[in-house]
Design a protein around this motif. Structure first.
Motif, PDB file in Angstrom:
ATOM      1  N   ALA A 104       0.858  -1.185   0.000  1.00  0.00           N
ATOM      2  CA  ALA A 104       0.000   0.000   0.000  1.00  0.00           C
ATOM      3  C   ALA A 104       0.889   1.228   0.000  1.00  0.00           C
ATOM      4  O   ALA A 104       2.015   1.199   0.511  1.00  0.00           O
ATOM      5  N   PHE A 105       0.378   2.319  -0.581  1.00  0.00           N
ATOM      6  CA  PHE A 105       1.203   3.521  -0.671  1.00  0.00           C
ATOM      7  C   PHE A 105       0.370   4.772  -0.479  1.00  0.00           C
ATOM      8  O   PHE A 105      -0.851   4.785  -0.693  1.00  0.00           O
ATOM      9  N   VAL A 106       1.041   5.824  -0.039  1.00  0.00           N
ATOM     10  CA  VAL A 106       0.513   7.184  -0.067  1.00  0.00           C
ATOM     11  C   VAL A 106       1.505   8.010  -0.869  1.00  0.00           C
ATOM     12  O   VAL A 106       2.715   7.940  -0.634  1.00  0.00           O
ATOM     13  N   LEU A 107       0.989   8.781  -1.831  1.00  0.00           N
ATOM     14  CA  LEU A 107       1.839   9.580  -2.708  1.00  0.00           C
ATOM     15  C   LEU A 107       1.379  11.029  -2.697  1.00  0.00           C
ATOM     16  O   LEU A 107       0.194  11.313  -2.879  1.00  0.00           O
ATOM     17  N   CYS A 233       0.176  11.289 -13.685  1.00  0.00           N
ATOM     18  CA  CYS A 233      -1.026  11.240 -14.520  1.00  0.00           C
ATOM     19  C   CYS A 233      -2.232  11.805 -13.776  1.00  0.00           C
ATOM     20  O   CYS A 233      -3.023  12.579 -14.339  1.00  0.00           O
ATOM     21  N   ILE A 234      -2.369  11.419 -12.506  1.00  0.00           N
ATOM     22  CA  ILE A 234      -3.521  11.881 -11.736  1.00  0.00           C
ATOM     23  C   ILE A 234      -3.441  13.389 -11.505  1.00  0.00           C
ATOM     24  O   ILE A 234      -4.443  14.104 -11.623  1.00  0.00           O
ATOM     25  N   GLU A 235      -2.255  13.895 -11.206  1.00  0.00           N
ATOM     26  CA  GLU A 235      -2.105  15.330 -11.008  1.00  0.00           C
ATOM     27  C   GLU A 235      -2.481  16.088 -12.283  1.00  0.00           C
ATOM     28  O   GLU A 235      -3.160  17.135 -12.227  1.00  0.00           O
ATOM     29  N   SER A 240      -4.200  19.834 -10.137  1.00  0.00           N
ATOM     30  CA  SER A 240      -3.581  20.393  -8.926  1.00  0.00           C
ATOM     31  C   SER A 240      -2.828  19.289  -8.204  1.00  0.00           C
ATOM     32  O   SER A 240      -2.980  18.097  -8.515  1.00  0.00           O
ATOM     33  N   ALA A 241      -2.013  19.681  -7.231  1.00  0.00           N
ATOM     34  CA  ALA A 241      -1.262  18.704  -6.432  1.00  0.00           C
ATOM     35  C   ALA A 241      -2.236  17.769  -5.723  1.00  0.00           C
ATOM     36  O   ALA A 241      -3.284  18.190  -5.227  1.00  0.00           O
ATOM     37  N   GLN A 242      -1.875  16.479  -5.679  1.00  0.00           N
ATOM     38  CA  GLN A 242      -2.780  15.461  -5.142  1.00  0.00           C
ATOM     39  C   GLN A 242      -2.152  14.652  -4.013  1.00  0.00           C
ATOM     40  O   GLN A 242      -0.943  14.426  -3.978  1.00  0.00           O
ATOM     41  N   ASP A 243      -3.016  14.249  -3.087  1.00  0.00           N
ATOM     42  CA  ASP A 243      -2.691  13.315  -2.007  1.00  0.00           C
ATOM     43  C   ASP A 243      -3.384  12.011  -2.377  1.00  0.00           C
ATOM     44  O   ASP A 243      -4.606  11.908  -2.330  1.00  0.00           O
ATOM     45  N   ILE A 244      -2.593  11.002  -2.770  1.00  0.00           N
ATOM     46  CA  ILE A 244      -3.124   9.795  -3.407  1.00  0.00           C
ATOM     47  C   ILE A 244      -2.865   8.578  -2.531  1.00  0.00           C
ATOM     48  O   ILE A 244      -1.771   8.412  -1.986  1.00  0.00           O
ATOM     49  N   LEU A 254      -1.759  -2.132 -10.064  1.00  0.00           N
ATOM     50  CA  LEU A 254      -1.850  -0.985  -9.173  1.00  0.00           C
ATOM     51  C   LEU A 254      -3.276  -0.447  -9.160  1.00  0.00           C
ATOM     52  O   LEU A 254      -3.894  -0.273 -10.207  1.00  0.00           O
ATOM     53  N   PHE A 255      -3.799  -0.194  -7.969  1.00  0.00           N
ATOM     54  CA  PHE A 255      -5.153   0.333  -7.797  1.00  0.00           C
ATOM     55  C   PHE A 255      -5.083   1.635  -7.006  1.00  0.00           C
ATOM     56  O   PHE A 255      -4.458   1.686  -5.941  1.00  0.00           O
ATOM     57  N   VAL A 256      -5.719   2.660  -7.529  1.00  0.00           N
ATOM     58  CA  VAL A 256      -5.839   3.921  -6.794  1.00  0.00           C
ATOM     59  C   VAL A 256      -7.120   3.855  -5.962  1.00  0.00           C
ATOM     60  O   VAL A 256      -8.223   3.685  -6.502  1.00  0.00           O
ATOM     61  N   VAL A 257      -6.990   3.949  -4.662  1.00  0.00           N
ATOM     62  CA  VAL A 257      -8.127   3.861  -3.756  1.00  0.00           C
ATOM     63  C   VAL A 257      -8.828   5.215  -3.652  1.00  0.00           C
ATOM     64  O   VAL A 257     -10.056   5.299  -3.662  1.00  0.00           O
ATOM     65  N   GLN A 258      -8.036   6.277  -3.527  1.00  0.00           N
ATOM     66  CA  GLN A 258      -8.633   7.610  -3.490  1.00  0.00           C
ATOM     67  C   GLN A 258      -7.571   8.654  -3.812  1.00  0.00           C
ATOM     68  O   GLN A 258      -6.371   8.404  -3.673  1.00  0.00           O
ATOM     69  N   THR A 259      -8.045   9.802  -4.261  1.00  0.00           N
ATOM     70  CA  THR A 259      -7.170  10.959  -4.441  1.00  0.00           C
ATOM     71  C   THR A 259      -7.941  12.186  -4.024  1.00  0.00           C
ATOM     72  O   THR A 259      -9.168  12.263  -4.176  1.00  0.00           O
TER      73      THR A 259
END
Length: 263
Positions: A104-107, A233-235, A240-244, A254-259
């Motif tokens: 799991a990750f936070v970016l 890509c998400i940014e 804008s800057a994202q907390d992913i 890879l699955f993005v849970v939320q941004t």
């Protein structure tokens, strides 16, 4: 209708009673129909009717457990400290399918340590993200990377969390979704519960002597670069800057849970 204000000096007993009442709630037939329709609309497998199937009962227990967490001691005392009426908190429950995660990750797409908007910053743990965002001892793997060339990433710390949380079969997690973070002067993040239905998350010791995050530089670089590129890509899409937050399964998907916007 519990008068929490009348026992403000020591509300713990009454709060526990409220949580017990909520946990004993029985869904009406209309509630069950609405839940079934919501699951179908989102393409989620219906776990069954509460009280009829084990899966349905597990799901309802998780839902009421999340609702009941509105009345946990820490949340109530935080409201009181912020001079907020506890009844101003509205609680919904978000259901998500749980990915059987290897990592799991936070970016953050702007480095939160330096404020450099040309640099990404990521943290990664083994298993599900609760050990990353929750109160678990030890460090995550952390790294930074320039947006101009994310392959030129630099590891800032190696992981030391002794435990990872894993799920061994497909299941759902029920997350608190309150208005707490929208109330002025009140930091509501992390105060309320998220519950995995059924047997939940299984804690396992992490053996870093054979963990690729530590001992395989090629696999580590490939994983971190993939996470960083997804962040870019998400940014770009969000503008804008994202907390992913996201996870990587055992097949490398890879699955993005939320941004959300990074603040």
């Amino acid at each position: 209708s519990a008068d929490l204000g009348a026992c403000a000096s020591d509300p713990s007993t009454l709060l526990a009673q409220v949580r017990q009442v909520v946990s004993r709630l029985v869904p009406t037939s209309d509630a069950v129909s609405a839940l079934r329709e919501a699951f179908c609309h989102e393409g989620l497998a219906w776990p069954g009717d509460p009280g009829v199937s084990e899966g349905g009962s597990d799901a309802w227990a998780a839902i009421t457990g999340v609702w009941a967490s509105k009345w946990n001691d820490r949340a109530y005392l935080s409201c009181r400290k912020a001079a907020l009426d506890h009844s101003a908190i509205s609680m919904a429950v978000l259901c998500q399918q749980v990915v059987q995660a290897r990592y799991a990750f936070v970016l953050h797409t702007t480095n939160p340590s330096t404020g450099n908007d040309q640099e990404l910053y990521a943290e990664v743990v083994c298993g599900l993200g609760e050990t990353l965002v929750g109160n678990y001892a030890g460090r995550a793997l952390s790294c930074s990377a320039p947006k101009a060339d994310v392959s030129q990433l630099a590891v800032r710390s190696f992981p030391s969390k002794s435990v990872g949380l894993f799920v061994d079969c497909p299941t759902f997690i029920f997350r608190s979704d309150s208005n707490a973070e929208d109330l002025e002067g009140f930091a509501g993040a992390g105060l309320y519960d998220s519950i995995v239905m059924g047997k939940g998350m299984v804690p396992r010791a992490v053996d870093y002597s054979s963990e690729p995050l530590v001992c395989d530089i090629v696999a580590r670089t490939e994983l971190l670069t993939k996470i960083a590129r997804v962040g870019l890509c998400i940014e770009e899409i969000m503008g804008s800057a994202q907390d992913i937050e996201g996870v990587v399964d055992f097949e490398g998907n890879l699955f993005v849970v939320q941004t959300r916007p990074q603040v």
